[in-house]
Design a protein around this motif. Sequence first.
Motif, PDB file in Angstrom:
ATOM      1  N   MET A 199     -32.601  -7.198  39.283  1.00  0.00           N
ATOM      2  CA  MET A 199     -32.400  -5.814  38.468  1.00  0.00           C
ATOM      3  C   MET A 199     -31.172  -5.257  39.058  1.00  0.00           C
TER       4      MET A 199
ATOM      5  N   ASP B  97     -30.769  -3.092  29.879  1.00  0.00           N
ATOM      6  CA  ASP B  97     -31.399  -1.709  29.876  1.00  0.00           C
ATOM      7  C   ASP B  97     -32.934  -1.717  29.345  1.00  0.00           C
TER       8      ASP B  97
ATOM      9  N   ILE C  54     -33.654   0.404  34.762  1.00  0.00           N
ATOM     10  CA  ILE C  54     -32.045  -0.158  34.573  1.00  0.00           C
ATOM     11  C   ILE C  54     -31.558   0.659  33.410  1.00  0.00           C
TER      12      ILE C  54
ATOM     13  N   HIS D  62     -27.473   0.639  32.457  1.00  0.00           N
ATOM     14  CA  HIS D  62     -25.564   0.272  32.582  1.00  0.00           C
ATOM     15  C   HIS D  62     -24.968   1.338  32.212  1.00  0.00           C
TER      16      HIS D  62
ATOM     17  N   CYS E 231     -26.766  -0.168  38.691  1.00  0.00           N
ATOM     18  CA  CYS E 231     -27.088  -0.359  37.041  1.00  0.00           C
ATOM     19  C   CYS E 231     -28.702  -0.236  37.111  1.00  0.00           C
ATOM     20  N   ILE E 232     -29.059   0.357  38.264  1.00  0.00           N
ATOM     21  CA  ILE E 232     -30.635   0.842  38.259  1.00  0.00           C
ATOM     22  C   ILE E 232     -30.559   2.213  38.832  1.00  0.00           C
TER      23      ILE E 232
END
Length: 560
Positions: free
Chosen positions: A163, A170, A196, A198, A209-210
């Motif tokens: 992740m 996402d 998630i 991005h 991105c998390i």
Amino acid sequence: MSNGETPTQSNFITDIIDGHNQSGRFAGRVHTRFPPEPNGYLHIGHAKSIMLNYGLARQYGGKFNLRFDDTNPTKEEQEYIDSIIADVHWLGADWEGRLFYASDYFQQLYDWAVQLIQQGQAYVCDLRADEVREYRGTLTEPGRASPYRSRSVAENLELFARMKAGDYADGSRTLRAKIDMASPNLNLRDPVLYRILHAEHPRTGDAWCIYPTYDWAHGQSDSIEGITHSICTLEFEDHRPLYDWCIQSLGIHAPQQIEFARLNLTYTLMSKRRLLKLVNEGIVSGWDDPRMPTLSAQRRRGVTPAALHDLTERIGVAKNNSVVDLALYEYSIRQDLNQHALRVMGVLNPLKVTLINYPEGQVEWLDAVNNPEDPAAGVRQVPFSRELWIEQDDFRETPPPKYFRLTVGREVRLRYGYFIKCVEVVKDADGQVIELLCTYDPDTRGGNAPDGRKVKSTIHWLSAAHALPAEARLYERLFLTENPDDVAEGGDWMDNLNPNSLEILNCYVEPSVAGAAPGSRYQFERLAYFCVDPDSTPERPVFNRTVALKDEWAKVQQRG
Ligand code: ATP
Ligand code: MG
């Protein structure tokens, strides 16, 4: 606490702190913080939270941090961060260099999430957001376990790492705490800790991105900073067991969360989401439109930090939600301005007066008191001449009962000036009064007649030749109803907007205010408090009406 003095009030929060100091729970430390999310401008409610947290730190010789809870990159902007810093500073709360961001802790929060997974207390869940919601159950029905709840530690560690590495889209997975799907507290039914997304973050760019949820970031951020008392508003009461669970599971410093009631004001909405809507739809000119409840708007309007301190002191802290009368806020504003604002004369709706027995071309400079509440403010001189402006309201051709101001044949006093008597009115073709012809009594300079005769009223005025043209912006409440959320069925809070919340007048002010800097505050005698707006030019000052002189709060109290 007014003007930065230490508060002496005791309340249920100081009782809790005193208890901790007696038991030694935090070794006598008091460390508070203000944790705004930078997704809008601060409002009057935030001011209460700031002054409460900062005030407690001062009262106990402790510390106060400013921390941005910047965990939601899609709604947060640098503009908001800058405005929040300026507002907290303006209120006089000193974070002594302890300005932090939850994003500073992203790595630590990630590591702690890994620790939870290793302890078997968190798992990667492939349910979509709507499915998570559906599985969660309701207040009357227990939740159902996610089919992914029993994944192995090894699998969870690998999926969570992927992740983070950006392998998934996402919304396709989340990390959830493994607590209790049957808990009566919905917050404990395996809450989401990471999602998630991005999205570029204003501070960490594309490093992540998390992103941690508020629930995962908030309590641990407090813990990292060694906060002792995490003061928040009542809606977080049900989250406290979750925060405590996280802290205990990680075995880290445990702050005490304490909830208090939000400040709400009548005729006012203070949710950032709604304020943003007013800005985006052009209902107001921006976040700092003086009709907004934001601190930047209140500052522009002429409200002082001292007035906000005074309001906060008066309402205290409560454990139950309530709504404060806007008139009390206006009372606090007036209290402070009455002591500090310089008095000047301004005429909002001008009516010309010609003194037919005053020599043409003559000018006298009369002494006027700058602030009767403050002798040190001194005296200025105001010009007097044959042609004057007075307020249209201060003349009536047919006076109603108990009207003691000017009418034909009647004498009144000009503030700091002479007695004048109206002898004739001049009308235009439509029959509108456009000018008054008056006589003045040269023996009444300074406002008293040597023969002891009295007049029943004193009015303000300007010498027409010297008066400075200006713009006055008169504000009314932004909403027509005490509770703007109170709407008819199928209606919307926007229906309650006051269509006449702004009136712009061409007016005149005395020449002494020429060149006054934006932010300068005045009392226009007999009218209202005004503050110079940044839109002013050297030729034409613009004045925002801060608050009228009339005290509605005193009336409210009399009604009991
Ligand atoms: P809003 O609902 O206006 O969007 P918020 O609570 O989402 O506000 P945050 O940035 O999260 O805004 O708030 C920062 C702090 O200010 C929080 O601790 C919150 O409890 C407090 N706060 C927000 N609104 C009020 C209010 N009306 N009265 C007192 N404190 C408030
Ligand atoms: Mg919030």
